[in-house]
Design a protein around this motif. Structure first.
Motif, PDB file in Angstrom:
ATOM      1  N   PHE A  35      -9.202  12.835  -8.993  1.00 19.67           N
ATOM      2  CA  PHE A  35      -7.865  12.520  -8.491  1.00 19.67           C
ATOM      3  C   PHE A  35      -7.829  12.487  -6.961  1.00 19.67           C
ATOM      4  CE2 PHE A  35      -5.870  13.631 -12.654  1.00 19.67           C
ATOM      5  CZ  PHE A  35      -5.040  12.527 -12.746  1.00 19.67           C
ATOM      6  N   HIS A  39      -8.610   9.527  -1.731  1.00 19.47           N
ATOM      7  CA  HIS A  39      -7.723   9.722  -0.594  1.00 19.47           C
ATOM      8  C   HIS A  39      -8.282  10.664   0.474  1.00 19.47           C
ATOM      9  CE1 HIS A  39      -4.888   7.703  -3.185  1.00 19.47           C
ATOM     10  NE2 HIS A  39      -5.066   8.642  -4.099  1.00 19.47           N
ATOM     11  N   GLN A 220      -0.565  11.894  -4.447  1.00 14.86           N
ATOM     12  CA  GLN A 220      -1.656  12.205  -5.366  1.00 14.86           C
ATOM     13  C   GLN A 220      -2.611  13.233  -4.772  1.00 14.86           C
ATOM     14  OE1 GLN A 220      -3.470   8.781  -7.181  1.00 14.86           O
ATOM     15  NE2 GLN A 220      -5.317   9.893  -7.775  1.00 14.86           N
ATOM     16  N   ALA A 224      -3.349  17.111  -6.021  1.00 16.47           N
ATOM     17  CA  ALA A 224      -4.701  17.615  -6.262  1.00 16.47           C
ATOM     18  C   ALA A 224      -4.971  18.861  -5.436  1.00 16.47           C
ATOM     19  CB  ALA A 224      -5.726  16.525  -5.938  1.00 16.47           C
TER      20      ALA A 224
END
Length: 301
Positions: A35, A39, A220, A224
């Protein structure tokens, strides 16, 4: 507080279910890596995870007024253990996932840790030799691993680089476990965990500074991060101690064999990672090998 050996300490329905809850929480660690990976680079994510966890744990230690480890030697041993158990282990796992290794595959590889630890402890026992059951478990465990990853080495899913990183994570958590068993004295888990995370941060922060990819604090990634800090780092470790205090350590150890298949199912549901007959057979063999070795040796992680 009830003693660990109290016969009534594991009678309540919640304590009976708690080991399975702990294993489910532990399994989500590999999924969280998937997840968060799009990013943030792995070391930067982990460095921030350690920072936030250390801040919260320091507050918990202060409010609870628990004792810090005594003596420079214990601080040194806890820092080294933290570098291995958190820094090296999580760093290898996250870097391997970043380079394309699936959550199910990396969970299976590092899931061999109880097997390797038990083999080592058995070899260091009174007779100094490994029994036939341990050898059988070792063969089953590695045979299952070969079934899962053997035919995929060199493909985009499993490259030599991400496989080496996953094996490095396995070596780090195995050596870290043995180091902690040998050198670290009993101390409150909250203060000990804080010191270990400081050690992990000392190892990870310099690597994070070398990463050029920026961290994107999108929802997101925030989710996480919150799950990693609150549920995995603080909640998971606290639940484990709570279980040990109530005599449920054996149930946790037994169910740890289910982490790789549990992770594989979660990754299949959330990320559509393939669940082939060959991978399921390999996972089953590996789980059987780990269970056989740990049960026969009587080792408890």
């Amino acid at each position: 507080m009830q003693s660990a050996g109290s016969p009534t300490s594991v009678d309540s329905p919640w304590v009976s279910m708690a080991p399975a809850v702990f294993v489910l929480i532990w399994s989500t660690g590999f999924v969280v890596a998937r997840f968060g990976m799009p990013h943030a680079p792995p070391m930067s994510f982990l460095a921030w995870r350690y920072v936030f966890s250390i801040i919260l744990l320091c507050g918990w230690v202060r409010l609870s007024r628990v004792a810090w480890p005594q003596g420079a030697a214990q601080w040194r041993h806890l820092l080294v253990a933290g570098m291995l158990l958190h820094g090296g282990y999580l760093g290898g796992v996250w870097a391997a996932v970043k380079l394309g290794l699936t959550a199910g595959a990396v969970a299976l590889i590092v899931g061999l840790q109880p097997l390797l630890t038990a083999i080592w402890l058995s070899a260091q026992g009174g007779r100094g030799q490994i029994g036939r059951w341990q050898w059988l478990g070792l063969a089953l465990g590695f045979g299952g691993l070969v079934l899962v990853v053997g035919g995929k080495v060199g493909t985009p899913e499993i490259s030599a680089t991400n496989l080496v990183l996953a094996l490095g994570a396995l070596a780090s958590i195995t050596v870290g476990t043995l180091y902690q068993k040998h050198f670290v004295q009993a101390v409150d888990v909250r203060s000990a965990n804080t010191v270990q995370l400081i050690g992990a941060l000392l190892l990870t922060a310099p690597l994070a500074f070398l990463e050029t990819e920026p961290v994107h604090w999108v929802p997101q990634l925030l989710g996480a991060m919150a799950w990693s800090v609150l549920v995995l780092t603080i909640g998971g470790s606290s639940l484990l101690v709570w279980l040990i205090q109530r005599g449920a350590a054996t149930q946790v150890t037994s169910l740890m064999y289910l982490v790789p298949p549990c992770t594989a199912v979660l990754a299949w549901l959330l990320f559509d990672e393939a669940l082939t007959a060959l991978s399921l057979m390999g996972a089953a063999l590996t789980v059987a090998g780990v269970a056989l070795v740990v049960r026969r040796s009587g080792a408890v992680k």
